[in-house]
Enzyme design. Structure first.
Site, PDB file in Angstrom:
ATOM      1  N   ALA A  12       0.850  -1.185   0.000  1.00 10.94           N
ATOM      2  CA  ALA A  12       0.000   0.000   0.000  1.00 10.94           C
ATOM      3  C   ALA A  12       0.888   1.238   0.000  1.00 10.94           C
ATOM      4  CB  ALA A  12      -0.913  -0.003   1.226  1.00 10.94           C
ATOM      5  N   TYR A  69      -9.243   0.881   5.408  1.00  6.91           N
ATOM      6  CA  TYR A  69      -8.602   2.147   5.097  1.00  6.91           C
ATOM      7  C   TYR A  69      -9.637   3.092   4.471  1.00  6.91           C
ATOM      8  CZ  TYR A  69      -4.570  -0.623   6.352  1.00  6.91           C
ATOM      9  OH  TYR A  69      -3.702  -1.431   7.050  1.00  6.91           O
TER      10      TYR A  69
END
Length: 359
Positions: free
Chosen positions: A62, A186
């Site tokens: 990420a 997220y």
């Protein structure tokens, strides 16, 4: 030929096999200074080993679209040109080995500003070197975590622009696949789920409002990403909540909308947005969610989650449950898993000439 070793084409891009590496954070970048967020020797060695091991598509960890979007201070980022130049060294090498370089672009939202797992993984307060976090609503991830500031509509628009800028830089860095991180609790996932999204404006409440942020990001990324290269979207197909969360039905519905907005493949994971839930871990436990999307839509899918054995991966593809498999921890244990699978299943992988005498 083994289904696992058939090439796979999305738009003009052909990936040499269906053994793909899922994004896995390394928490190893510099936290501050001119090289903050830039990949270095560890990231090169980590990703390069999987390329020489025959993995068809390699997706970075990420990679934050802004400093505030990092999970930890030591995450990778792609918010400046120093990071772009550092990534070029990696993408050149991956491509030279026959692997496709992909990048996952992300914003951690309310789960930002945390320690690395080996440091406990807990939140870092601003006065201790962390930063203020944001989210769709002022609802912390768990007890003791930072309370996020509710994003304004101007703040939402700014982050949409950051995703577009990140995609533009990713292309400049040599990546051929960009994946939007919409999973694992997220920021994008936080907007999707009613568990974390308590807004009453155009970005909250109804399903249509909660998916608005995700679709705006997709549109912004697709506008700057070449028409002949694919965009992926990683989803948590369920929050594993009995009520009040994102569901498998929501995921199937969203898949059709993402396809209409230019997404080429859904990377199907689960969980991460609700603390303390019980997840029924077992080999391939997330595959049914990918299979459900594939059966109910035209969206291509990749399956992930405790896929460890070549025969298991082959069965997922031959049964039509997914179009590719994403391996994570198994590739940490065995960077050459693809080559082992090719031997067992009768497939082929590219072997570096320096290693050819071993085969």
């Amino acid at each position: 030929m083994s289904a696992l070793f058939e090439p796979y084409t999305l738009r003009s891009l052909t990936i040499p096999n269906r053994v793909w590496m899922a994004a896995m954070c390394q928490y190893s970048a510099e936290a501050t200074g001119p090289d903050a967020g830039a990949p270095h020797d560890w990231h090169f060695a980590h990703l390069a080993a999987r390329a020489t091991g025959g993995t068809g598509l390699i997706i970075t960890e990420a990679t934050a679209v802004s400093p505030e979007g990092r999970i930890s201070p030591n995450d990778l980022g792609i918010w400046n040109d120093t990071q772009v130049e550092a990534f070029r060294r990696i993408t050149r090498f991956l491509s030279a080995q026959g692997s496709v370089p992909g990048i996952q672009i992300a914003h951690a939202g309310r789960k930002a500003s945390c320690h690395a797992p080996w440091e406990g993984g807990g939140p870092i307060a601003p006065e201790d070197g962390g930063w203020d976090v944001v989210g769709p609503s002022p609802v912390p991830f768990a007890e003791g975590h930072l309370v996020p500031a509710e994003l304004t509509t101007e703040g939402i628009a700014e982050i949409v622009g950051q995703f577009a800028d990140a995609a533009r830089r990713a292309l400049d860095a040599g990546f051929q696949v960009v994946e939007i991180h919409g999973a694992h609790g997220y920021l994008v996932h936080e907007f999707l789920s009613p568990h974390s999204n308590r807004r009453t404006d155009a970005y909250g409440g109804s399903y249509e409002n909660r998916v608005r942020f995700a679709l705006e990001i997709v549109d912004a990324v697709r506008e700057v990403w070449p028409d002949d290269l694919p965009v992926f979207f990683r989803i948590s197909a369920t929050d594993w909540l009995e009520e009040g969360g994102w569901t498998g039905e929501d995921t199937v519905r969203l898949a059709d909308e993402l396809l209409a907005h230019g997404v080429d493949l859904m990377d199907v994971s689960t969980g991460g947005n609700a603390s303390g839930v019980r997840i029924p871990l077992r080999p391939g436990y997330q595959v049914p969610f990918a299979a459900r999307v594939k059966a109910g839509t035209r969206m291509p899918v990749a399956a992930v989650g405790l896929i460890t054995e070549p025969e298991q991966a082959e069965k997922i593809l031959s049964n039509g449950e997914a179009d590719a498999v994403l391996l994570a921890r198994e590739l940490l244990r065995n960077p050459s898993w693809a080559r082992r699978a090719a031997v067992e299943l009768g497939g082929t992988t590219q072997v570096p000439q320096q290693y050819a005498r071993a085969f």
